[in-house]
Design an enzyme around this catalytic site. Structure first.
Site, PDB file in Angstrom:
ATOM      1  N   ASP A 143       0.936  -1.358  -0.072  1.00 49.07           N
ATOM      2  CA  ASP A 143      -0.022  -0.068   0.041  1.00 49.07           C
ATOM      3  C   ASP A 143       0.883   1.279  -0.085  1.00 49.07           C
ATOM      4  OD1 ASP A 143      -2.045  -1.672   0.307  1.00 49.07           O
ATOM      5  OD2 ASP A 143      -2.266  -1.520   2.616  1.00 49.07           O
ATOM      6  N   ARG A 178     -16.273   0.596 -24.362  1.00 47.04           N
ATOM      7  CA  ARG A 178     -16.820   0.261 -23.025  1.00 47.04           C
ATOM      8  C   ARG A 178     -16.205   1.520 -22.029  1.00 47.04           C
ATOM      9  NH1 ARG A 178     -17.152  -6.286 -23.425  1.00 47.04           N
ATOM     10  NH2 ARG A 178     -19.206  -6.090 -23.853  1.00 47.04           N
ATOM     11  N   MET A 185      -6.082  -2.493  -4.926  1.00 46.13           N
ATOM     12  CA  MET A 185      -5.914  -2.344  -3.561  1.00 46.13           C
ATOM     13  C   MET A 185      -5.363  -1.056  -3.041  1.00 46.13           C
ATOM     14  SD  MET A 185      -4.893  -6.199  -2.080  1.00 46.13           S
ATOM     15  CE  MET A 185      -6.101  -7.492  -1.978  1.00 46.13           C
ATOM     16  N   ARG A 187      -5.801   0.005   0.722  1.00 49.53           N
ATOM     17  CA  ARG A 187      -6.220   0.385   1.891  1.00 49.53           C
ATOM     18  C   ARG A 187      -6.806   1.848   1.924  1.00 49.53           C
ATOM     19  NH1 ARG A 187      -7.705  -3.482   4.879  1.00 49.53           N
ATOM     20  NH2 ARG A 187      -9.020  -2.074   5.904  1.00 49.53           N
TER      21      ARG A 187
HETATM   22  O1  F6P Z   1      -2.421  -3.945   3.316  1.00 55.74           O
HETATM   23  C1  F6P Z   1      -2.253  -4.842   2.107  1.00 55.74           C
HETATM   24  C2  F6P Z   1      -3.695  -5.257   1.707  1.00 55.74           C
HETATM   25  O2  F6P Z   1      -3.438  -6.057   0.316  1.00 55.74           O
HETATM   26  C3  F6P Z   1      -4.387  -3.952   1.197  1.00 55.74           C
HETATM   27  O3  F6P Z   1      -4.319  -3.435   0.368  1.00 55.74           O
HETATM   28  C4  F6P Z   1      -5.879  -5.001   1.407  1.00 55.74           C
HETATM   29  O4  F6P Z   1      -7.004  -4.140   1.662  1.00 55.74           O
HETATM   30  C5  F6P Z   1      -5.689  -5.926   2.457  1.00 55.74           C
HETATM   31  O5  F6P Z   1      -4.183  -6.001   2.649  1.00 55.74           O
HETATM   32  C6  F6P Z   1      -6.143  -7.343   2.181  1.00 55.74           C
HETATM   33  O6  F6P Z   1      -5.978  -7.955   3.411  1.00 55.74           O
HETATM   34  P1  F6P Z   1      -6.318  -9.533   3.322  1.00 55.74           P
HETATM   35  O7  F6P Z   1      -5.169 -10.228   2.661  1.00 55.74           O
HETATM   36  O8  F6P Z   1      -6.702  -9.931   4.703  1.00 55.74           O
HETATM   37  O9  F6P Z   1      -7.564 -10.022   2.613  1.00 55.74           O
END
Ligand code: F6P
Length: 365
Positions: A143, A178, A185, A187
């Site tokens: 992240d 489209r 990802m 967060r």
């Molecule tokens: O922090 C890394 C991350 O991949 C985030 O981007 C994502 O929201 C989260 O972990 C997903 O976590 P898990 O592997 O517990 O589903």
């Protein structure tokens, strides 16, 4: 007697973890007084009875820098500061087990610990250090949301994977006229989305730092469709929110899991655009955990190896309570306090944002 160094990988996995482990082990092998051990699944290995700990030597880490994941396993459900303990009535109660963890590390004979993990893991590192244990932190996360380092390893790999996916979506979007929404990802930080949008040439990028207005997004789409044919590629971060809304996700049912499972905002945007009158076909792709899998990029391997070597050198120098960091193109170290003080949101005036605006990327504001 040799000194024992314990290594643990905590939180979600991330490409480059193995390269850090290899860096630590290879550097330590140059010091005849040291032996390196890995606690399996973060701290579970050292807290379990008998210990679930493996010896790490040059042979066991041979060639692992190329592999994703972590050879010693990890978990994001075993926070020793809030450990779920089964009660006699069958319910679970969170307990602070850091004293027990320190006791177990001492029983094992560990002189020091290198903890490789994200912000949550470094908070645990700080708690252990504050209680008198010799800890060094190594930052990890795809992240890039740790502010004390310019980059974390794993981030570039995630961006590379997302960019390759976006490149593929562009050709099919163009053929079919489209709107393609790709959810990535990250967060609460928009770094993966922003870098991917820049690298892949997306028209629209929606990040948590700028709540989006679906009507503005539709306006951007309509402009692209004002000629006969058009297509639009949108990169949306999993933590993005509409102007009047919360994040999209689910409260976790997994024991000991402390985050909301983010995901689904791409589908939400599709519905919002339809509700605003978008008549183009819209397709949604959620990249999910592919962004964390596979081989780390060369940049991430180099950064991770450098973090591994430097972290062991901090152990040798007895500079505990510190986290390694990459700043201004070199490896330095910061206090664990500084490491965990601020979340690394996208700065709206950073060069990447200015570049994105300069090439006409819209943020839906
Ligand atoms: O922090 C890394 C991350 O991949 C985030 O981007 C994502 O929201 C989260 O972990 C997903 O976590 P898990 O592997 O517990 O589903």
């Amino acid at each position: 007697m040799k000194r024992k160094l314990l290594v643990a990988t905590g939180g979600g996995d991330c490409p480059g973890l193995n390269a850090v482990i290899r860096g630590i082990v290879r550097r330590a092998s140059l010091e005849p007084d040291w032996e390196v051990y890995g606690s399996i699944e973060a701290y579970n290995g050292v807290m379990s009875d008998p210990f679930d700990i493996v010896r790490l030597d040059n042979r066991s880490v041979s060639g692992i820098h190329v592999r994703g994941g972590t050879i010693i396993g990890t978990t994001n459900k075993g926070n020793p500061m809030e450990y779920p303990v089964l009660q006699p009535d069958g319910t679970y109660k969170s307990e602070d087990r850091t004293d027990f963890l320190i006791e177990r590390m001492r029983e094992f004979g560990a002189d020091a610990l290198i903890s490789i993990g994200g912000d949550g893991s470094q908070r645990i590192s700080k708690a252990l250090y504050d209680k008198g244990f010799n800890v060094i932190g190594v930052p990890k996360t795809i992240d890039n949301d740790l502010s004390a380092t310019d980059f974390t390893f794993g981030f570039q790999t995630a961006v590379q994977i997302a960019t390759e996916a976006l490149d593929k979506l562009v050709t099919t979007a163009a053929s079919h006229n489209r709107v393609m929404i790709m959810e990535v990802m990250g967060r609460d930080a928009g770094w993966i989305a922003l870098h991917t949008a820049l690298a892949g040439g997306a028209e629209i990028c929606l990040i948590p730092e700028i709540p989006y207005n679906p009507a503005v997004v539709l306006d951007q789409i309509s402009r692209r469709y004002s000629r006969k044919r058009g297509f639009v590629n949108i990169v949306i971060a999993e933590g993005a929110t509409p102007l009047s809304g919360e994040v999209t996700g689910q409260v976790s049912q997994e024991l000991g899991y402390q985050h909301v499972h983010l995901g689904g905002v791409g589908y939400r945007l599709q519905q919002e655009l339809k509700a605003c009158g978008c008549d183009a076909d819209i397709r949604v792709t959620v990249l999910g955990h592919t962004q964390r899998g596979g081989t780390p990029t060369a940049f991430d391997r180099v950064l991770a190896t450098a973090f591994g070597v430097y972290s062991f050198e901090l152990v040798l120098a007895r500079q505990f309570g510190r986290m390694v960091s990459f700043r201004n193109n070199t490896i330095v170290d910061v206090t664990l306090e500084e490491a965990t003080a601020h979340y690394n949101h996208v700065d709206l005036d950073c060069y990447q944002m200015r570049t994105a605006r300069g090439v006409g990327i819209s943020f839906g504001e």
